[in-house]
Scaffold this motif. Sequence first.
Motif, PDB file in Angstrom:
ATOM      1  N   SER A 265       4.957  20.160  -3.388  1.00 15.85           N
ATOM      2  CA  SER A 265       3.605  20.624  -3.645  1.00 15.85           C
ATOM      3  C   SER A 265       3.019  19.848  -4.808  1.00 15.85           C
ATOM      4  N   GLY A 266       1.751  20.086  -5.103  1.00 11.25           N
ATOM      5  CA  GLY A 266       1.119  19.428  -6.234  1.00 11.25           C
ATOM      6  C   GLY A 266       0.444  18.135  -5.827  1.00 11.25           C
ATOM      7  N   ASP A 267      -0.024  17.370  -6.819  1.00  8.80           N
ATOM      8  CA  ASP A 267      -0.737  16.128  -6.562  1.00  8.80           C
ATOM      9  C   ASP A 267       0.197  15.071  -5.995  1.00  8.80           C
ATOM     10  N   LEU A 268      -0.397  14.020  -5.469  1.00  9.84           N
ATOM     11  CA  LEU A 268       0.411  12.917  -4.942  1.00  9.84           C
ATOM     12  C   LEU A 268       1.132  12.209  -6.076  1.00  9.84           C
ATOM     13  N   SER A 269       2.356  11.783  -5.806  1.00 14.11           N
ATOM     14  CA  SER A 269       3.131  11.036  -6.791  1.00 14.11           C
ATOM     15  C   SER A 269       2.606   9.610  -6.889  1.00 14.11           C
ATOM     16  N   THR A 270       3.072   8.875  -7.889  1.00 15.39           N
ATOM     17  CA  THR A 270       2.662   7.481  -8.050  1.00 15.39           C
ATOM     18  C   THR A 270       3.031   6.662  -6.821  1.00 15.39           C
ATOM     19  N   ARG A 271       4.215   6.875  -6.294  1.00 15.78           N
ATOM     20  CA  ARG A 271       4.638   6.141  -5.099  1.00 15.78           C
ATOM     21  C   ARG A 271       3.744   6.483  -3.906  1.00 15.78           C
ATOM     22  N   GLU A 272       3.386   7.763  -3.768  1.00 11.76           N
ATOM     23  CA  GLU A 272       2.522   8.152  -2.653  1.00 11.76           C
ATOM     24  C   GLU A 272       1.141   7.525  -2.782  1.00 11.76           C
ATOM     25  N   LEU A 273       0.625   7.436  -4.021  1.00 11.46           N
ATOM     26  CA  LEU A 273      -0.660   6.777  -4.234  1.00 11.46           C
ATOM     27  C   LEU A 273      -0.577   5.294  -3.900  1.00 11.46           C
ATOM     28  N   ASP A 274       0.557   4.683  -4.241  1.00  9.83           N
ATOM     29  CA  ASP A 274       0.762   3.278  -3.864  1.00  9.83           C
ATOM     30  C   ASP A 274       0.653   3.112  -2.349  1.00  9.83           C
ATOM     31  N   ILE A 275       1.274   4.019  -1.616  1.00  7.72           N
ATOM     32  CA  ILE A 275       1.318   3.908  -0.157  1.00  7.72           C
ATOM     33  C   ILE A 275      -0.059   4.127   0.459  1.00  7.72           C
ATOM     34  N   VAL A 276      -0.801   5.162  -0.007  1.00  7.55           N
ATOM     35  CA  VAL A 276      -2.117   5.398   0.598  1.00  7.55           C
ATOM     36  C   VAL A 276      -3.074   4.252   0.293  1.00  7.55           C
ATOM     37  N   GLU A 277      -2.895   3.624  -0.870  1.00 11.65           N
ATOM     38  CA  GLU A 277      -3.742   2.475  -1.195  1.00 11.65           C
ATOM     39  C   GLU A 277      -3.475   1.316  -0.230  1.00 11.65           C
ATOM     40  N   LEU A 278      -2.207   1.099   0.092  1.00 16.19           N
ATOM     41  CA  LEU A 278      -1.854   0.026   1.023  1.00 16.19           C
ATOM     42  C   LEU A 278      -2.279   0.389   2.446  1.00 16.19           C
ATOM     43  N   VAL A 279      -2.204   1.665   2.808  1.00 20.55           N
ATOM     44  CA  VAL A 279      -2.695   2.087   4.116  1.00 20.55           C
ATOM     45  C   VAL A 279      -4.190   1.793   4.226  1.00 20.55           C
ATOM     46  N   SER A 280      -4.940   2.120   3.158  1.00 18.23           N
ATOM     47  CA  SER A 280      -6.385   1.898   3.183  1.00 18.23           C
ATOM     48  C   SER A 280      -6.728   0.422   3.241  1.00 18.23           C
ATOM     49  N   ALA A 281      -5.802  -0.424   2.781  1.00 14.69           N
ATOM     50  CA  ALA A 281      -6.019  -1.875   2.840  1.00 14.69           C
ATOM     51  C   ALA A 281      -5.670  -2.442   4.211  1.00 14.69           C
ATOM     52  N   GLY A 282      -5.187  -1.578   5.110  1.00 14.87           N
ATOM     53  CA  GLY A 282      -4.920  -2.001   6.474  1.00 14.87           C
ATOM     54  C   GLY A 282      -3.510  -2.474   6.742  1.00 14.87           C
ATOM     55  N   LEU A 283      -2.592  -2.261   5.799  1.00 14.80           N
ATOM     56  CA  LEU A 283      -1.214  -2.714   6.005  1.00 14.80           C
ATOM     57  C   LEU A 283      -0.475  -1.775   6.948  1.00 14.80           C
ATOM     58  N   SER A 284       0.407  -2.342   7.757  1.00 17.12           N
ATOM     59  CA  SER A 284       1.248  -1.547   8.644  1.00 17.12           C
ATOM     60  C   SER A 284       2.401  -0.940   7.851  1.00 17.12           C
ATOM     61  N   ASN A 285       3.114   0.004   8.476  1.00 16.37           N
ATOM     62  CA  ASN A 285       4.275   0.604   7.811  1.00 16.37           C
ATOM     63  C   ASN A 285       5.313  -0.454   7.448  1.00 16.37           C
ATOM     64  N   GLU A 286       5.510  -1.423   8.348  1.00 23.77           N
ATOM     65  CA  GLU A 286       6.482  -2.488   8.078  1.00 23.77           C
ATOM     66  C   GLU A 286       6.044  -3.337   6.883  1.00 23.77           C
ATOM     67  N   GLN A 287       4.743  -3.645   6.806  1.00 24.56           N
ATOM     68  CA  GLN A 287       4.240  -4.448   5.688  1.00 24.56           C
ATOM     69  C   GLN A 287       4.316  -3.679   4.373  1.00 24.56           C
ATOM     70  N   ILE A 288       4.039  -2.374   4.423  1.00 27.60           N
ATOM     71  CA  ILE A 288       4.150  -1.557   3.215  1.00 27.60           C
ATOM     72  C   ILE A 288       5.596  -1.519   2.734  1.00 27.60           C
ATOM     73  N   ALA A 289       6.531  -1.360   3.672  1.00 26.18           N
ATOM     74  CA  ALA A 289       7.956  -1.335   3.314  1.00 26.18           C
ATOM     75  C   ALA A 289       8.360  -2.635   2.631  1.00 26.18           C
ATOM     76  N   ALA A 290       7.900  -3.767   3.178  1.00 20.20           N
ATOM     77  CA  ALA A 290       8.241  -5.065   2.580  1.00 20.20           C
ATOM     78  C   ALA A 290       7.609  -5.224   1.199  1.00 20.20           C
ATOM     79  N   ARG A 291       6.362  -4.780   1.045  1.00 20.74           N
ATOM     80  CA  ARG A 291       5.668  -4.910  -0.240  1.00 20.74           C
ATOM     81  C   ARG A 291       6.325  -4.081  -1.336  1.00 20.74           C
ATOM     82  N   LEU A 292       6.758  -2.870  -0.992  1.00 18.22           N
ATOM     83  CA  LEU A 292       7.320  -1.953  -1.988  1.00 18.22           C
ATOM     84  C   LEU A 292       8.839  -2.002  -2.067  1.00 18.22           C
ATOM     85  N   TYR A 293       9.465  -2.840  -1.204  1.00 19.06           N
ATOM     86  CA  TYR A 293      10.919  -2.970  -1.172  1.00 19.06           C
ATOM     87  C   TYR A 293      11.601  -1.621  -0.907  1.00 19.06           C
ATOM     88  N   ILE A 294      11.062  -0.917   0.087  1.00 25.92           N
ATOM     89  CA  ILE A 294      11.695   0.302   0.564  1.00 25.92           C
ATOM     90  C   ILE A 294      11.826   0.178   2.078  1.00 25.92           C
TER      91      ILE A 294
END
Length: 336
Positions: A265-294
């Motif tokens: 619960s609560g606000d989004l974590s820093t990692r979650e904000l990183d992910i939504v920012e990359l989603v809004s930039a049009g990156l795929s899940n695979e590209q986000i994983a590569a960018r964040l090394y997860i």
Amino acid sequence: GGRGPPLVKPANWLPRLVYDWESPVWRHWLEGLAQRHTVVRYDERGCGLSDRDVEDVSLEARLADLDAVIAAAGLEDFSLLGMSQGGPVAVAYAADHPERVRRLALYCTYARGRLARDPSPAAREHAALMVSLIRMGWGQDLEAFRRLFTTLFIPDATPEQMAWFDELQRVTTDPETAVRIRHARNHDEVSAAARRVATPTLVLHARDDALVPFEEGRVLAALIPGARLVGLESRNHILLAGEPAWATFLAELHDFLDPDPLPLSGDLSTRELDIVELVSAGLSNEQIAARLYISVRTVERHLSNIYVKLGVSGKAARAAAAARFASARVSRHRMS
């Protein structure tokens, strides 16, 4: 080097720290590990810049060296990365020091050395042949004999990478020390210690590794309580930059060493904000994983949790929510 939580890498076959940053075989390893960790590594006794005139290269001596390095670095708790012949040292240390080792990652390694797992006459003959090749390749400076070892380590390497690894073997140690090291590794046996490991453990292994069979990785993972085994699609004992298995290895390792628990619960974590920012930039899940090394799996878990928090569903609503939160994050950065 690097920044972040400490990651200690026990020495593996023929290290030479001063050459690694220039190496076409090891440089990407150092860069990848150092992205999110402070990496502590050292030249093994008898090799590189460590004392060369040593007789004792036993597992006990290597454990004492690891303990000395940890003490000199002033580390209280840390993760361990046991690669190849550094694996038995990492396993034994983790078993004896559960209070100090946060996480244990093991790559292309084993609990049983070659002759410990197979003392048959054929295995002994093979081990004797390898020792003879070391004496020929190192002692008489015959590159063709060293090339055999290079081919076992990195069969898919470029000519430049193979030539560099050939030279590394020549300058790292003398032939008799190399023989002693090889002999000691053949008899390593840490199966009992593996059963005592209480640290969360990840075992990664190249499926077609010619140096340490994949089955040994499977045995090791089965011995350690709760360990997870990840098979990597590669023939290389040392993963090379650019091959898909390297990206998989790095994502799995980072995800394991630095788990980012999802808040309920609560606000989004820093990692979650990183992910939504990359989603809004049009990156795929695979590209986000590569960018964040997860791993992609972790991206998917984060996204599911994010959308539950935001209370949105449907593709359009999710994209709008991602853009809104990304915009808000940019605004906060500008105000800070």
